[in-house]
Motif scaffolding. Sequence first.
Motif, PDB file in Angstrom:
ATOM      1  N   GLU A  33       0.811  -1.163  -0.190  1.00 12.14           N
ATOM      2  CA  GLU A  33      -0.174  -0.158  -0.044  1.00 12.14           C
ATOM      3  C   GLU A  33       0.913   0.898   0.097  1.00 12.14           C
ATOM      4  O   GLU A  33       0.615   2.290  -0.493  1.00 12.14           O
ATOM      5  CB  GLU A  33      -1.022  -0.097   0.922  1.00 12.14           C
ATOM      6  N   VAL A  89      -7.215  -7.611  -1.778  1.00 10.44           N
ATOM      7  CA  VAL A  89      -7.786  -6.877  -3.000  1.00 10.44           C
ATOM      8  C   VAL A  89      -8.768  -6.942  -2.794  1.00 10.44           C
ATOM      9  O   VAL A  89     -10.212  -6.499  -3.414  1.00 10.44           O
ATOM     10  CB  VAL A  89      -7.032  -6.814  -3.429  1.00 10.44           C
ATOM     11  N   GLY A 148     -11.924  -5.405  -0.994  1.00 15.60           N
ATOM     12  CA  GLY A 148     -12.015  -3.934  -1.233  1.00 15.60           C
ATOM     13  C   GLY A 148     -10.718  -3.594  -1.142  1.00 15.60           C
ATOM     14  O   GLY A 148     -11.540  -2.345  -0.809  1.00 15.60           O
ATOM     15  N   GLN A 149     -10.137  -3.668   0.380  1.00 16.29           N
ATOM     16  CA  GLN A 149      -8.814  -3.115   0.788  1.00 16.29           C
ATOM     17  C   GLN A 149      -9.529  -2.711   1.476  1.00 16.29           C
ATOM     18  O   GLN A 149      -9.106  -1.425   2.308  1.00 16.29           O
ATOM     19  CB  GLN A 149      -8.539  -1.755  -0.286  1.00 16.29           C
ATOM     20  N   GLN A 154     -13.480   4.356  -4.713  1.00 15.84           N
ATOM     21  CA  GLN A 154     -12.401   3.981  -5.595  1.00 15.84           C
ATOM     22  C   GLN A 154     -12.950   3.233  -5.584  1.00 15.84           C
ATOM     23  O   GLN A 154     -12.808   2.026  -6.304  1.00 15.84           O
ATOM     24  CB  GLN A 154     -11.080   4.956  -5.137  1.00 15.84           C
ATOM     25  N   ARG A 155     -12.925   2.112  -4.144  1.00 14.00           N
ATOM     26  CA  ARG A 155     -13.544   0.993  -4.192  1.00 14.00           C
ATOM     27  C   ARG A 155     -14.543   0.672  -4.956  1.00 14.00           C
ATOM     28  O   ARG A 155     -14.677  -0.204  -5.304  1.00 14.00           O
ATOM     29  CB  ARG A 155     -13.654   0.480  -2.676  1.00 14.00           C
ATOM     30  N   ALA A 160     -13.775   0.592  -8.546  1.00 12.68           N
ATOM     31  CA  ALA A 160     -13.014  -1.516  -8.568  1.00 12.68           C
ATOM     32  C   ALA A 160     -14.490  -2.125  -8.711  1.00 12.68           C
ATOM     33  O   ALA A 160     -14.317  -2.949  -9.465  1.00 12.68           O
ATOM     34  CB  ALA A 160     -12.407  -1.258  -7.723  1.00 12.68           C
ATOM     35  N   HIS A 188     -14.812  -4.456 -11.795  1.00 11.73           N
ATOM     36  CA  HIS A 188     -15.287  -6.008 -11.665  1.00 11.73           C
ATOM     37  C   HIS A 188     -17.069  -6.503 -12.716  1.00 11.73           C
ATOM     38  O   HIS A 188     -16.607  -7.571 -13.140  1.00 11.73           O
ATOM     39  CB  HIS A 188     -14.733  -6.561 -10.155  1.00 11.73           C
ATOM     40  N   LEU A 237      -8.867  -0.682 -13.996  1.00 12.62           N
ATOM     41  CA  LEU A 237      -8.583  -1.158 -13.706  1.00 12.62           C
ATOM     42  C   LEU A 237      -7.384  -1.658 -12.831  1.00 12.62           C
ATOM     43  O   LEU A 237      -7.479  -1.415 -10.988  1.00 12.62           O
ATOM     44  CB  LEU A 237      -8.845  -2.582 -13.753  1.00 12.62           C
ATOM     45  N   GLU A 286      -7.217  -0.205  -8.470  1.00  8.68           N
ATOM     46  CA  GLU A 286      -6.999  -1.306  -7.877  1.00  8.68           C
ATOM     47  C   GLU A 286      -5.195  -1.568  -8.194  1.00  8.68           C
ATOM     48  O   GLU A 286      -4.858  -2.453  -8.941  1.00  8.68           O
ATOM     49  CB  GLU A 286      -7.413  -2.875  -8.367  1.00  8.68           C
ATOM     50  N   HIS A 342      -3.602  -7.068 -13.973  1.00  8.15           N
ATOM     51  CA  HIS A 342      -4.094  -6.410 -14.977  1.00  8.15           C
ATOM     52  C   HIS A 342      -4.134  -5.973 -16.324  1.00  8.15           C
ATOM     53  O   HIS A 342      -4.680  -6.464 -16.692  1.00  8.15           O
ATOM     54  CB  HIS A 342      -5.187  -5.085 -14.223  1.00  8.15           C
TER      55      HIS A 342
END
Length: 253
Positions: free
Chosen positions: A74, A105, A108-109, A156-157, A160, A164, A211, A215, A222
């Motif tokens: 991180e 990850v 969702g961190q 941001q989550r 993501a 997905h 993505l 992420e 990715h």
Amino acid sequence: MSETDDTTPERDPRLPLAPLDDIRLARAMTLQRIGTIVLNDLPTAEEYDPVGGALELARLADKLTEQAVVIRREQGASWTDIGKEAGISRQAAHDRWGSAVETWVALGQHREGAPDFTVAQLDSWYADIDPERPDAVSSGLPSLHDPAARRAAQDQREEAQRLHAELNTYPEQEREAFNRVFQATGTSEHPARRREWAAVHLEHAALLDRLAQVEPLAATEHRRRARTQRSLADEIAAKATDRATITENEPAA
């Protein structure tokens, strides 16, 4: 905007902290658990289970190491950096702790639970040990008191998650595009159908690139997948061009 307008978001204790702070909080919880076991088991007692206690501490120590690796990722550390810090190779570090980062990850961190309440409990627990540091945990979590940072991290989550979900539709889109190519085999529509099929793979690659931006811990994977999709698109499009050239050169019936 008038001077009385206030666009600063209100603090929402339900929102997770920023990813780096949330994994630091998870680490603090593990350390508290280790400390509690040590303090409770330090007195020698007949009913104490030394084997069970030692195994639990070993398990928590492994968890603590995994959390430390996630923290370093991180913070932007590469697997090469982590390998050097652990005294092992880059590949060995990835093999050993890569799954822990992937799990983080995939979650969702962020960890489950209300962070504000948990931080308050940890501060109180530590203050009982060291009254001179009443905010030992909270003082090291900048986003705890920064609603904008917490909202930005949550946005941001959610982005993501949306990407997905969109990615999950591409296998079906690619199958449908392939079926249209197959059905057009031997017809003048075949090259166009192949180009459409290639375009689906390019869209898939573009989504993976987006993505990678939201992420970053999984960005390498990715981008690798995006390159694969572009390679497939190039192969499909090239065959479409070859087929079109053959069709143009075929003599009229």
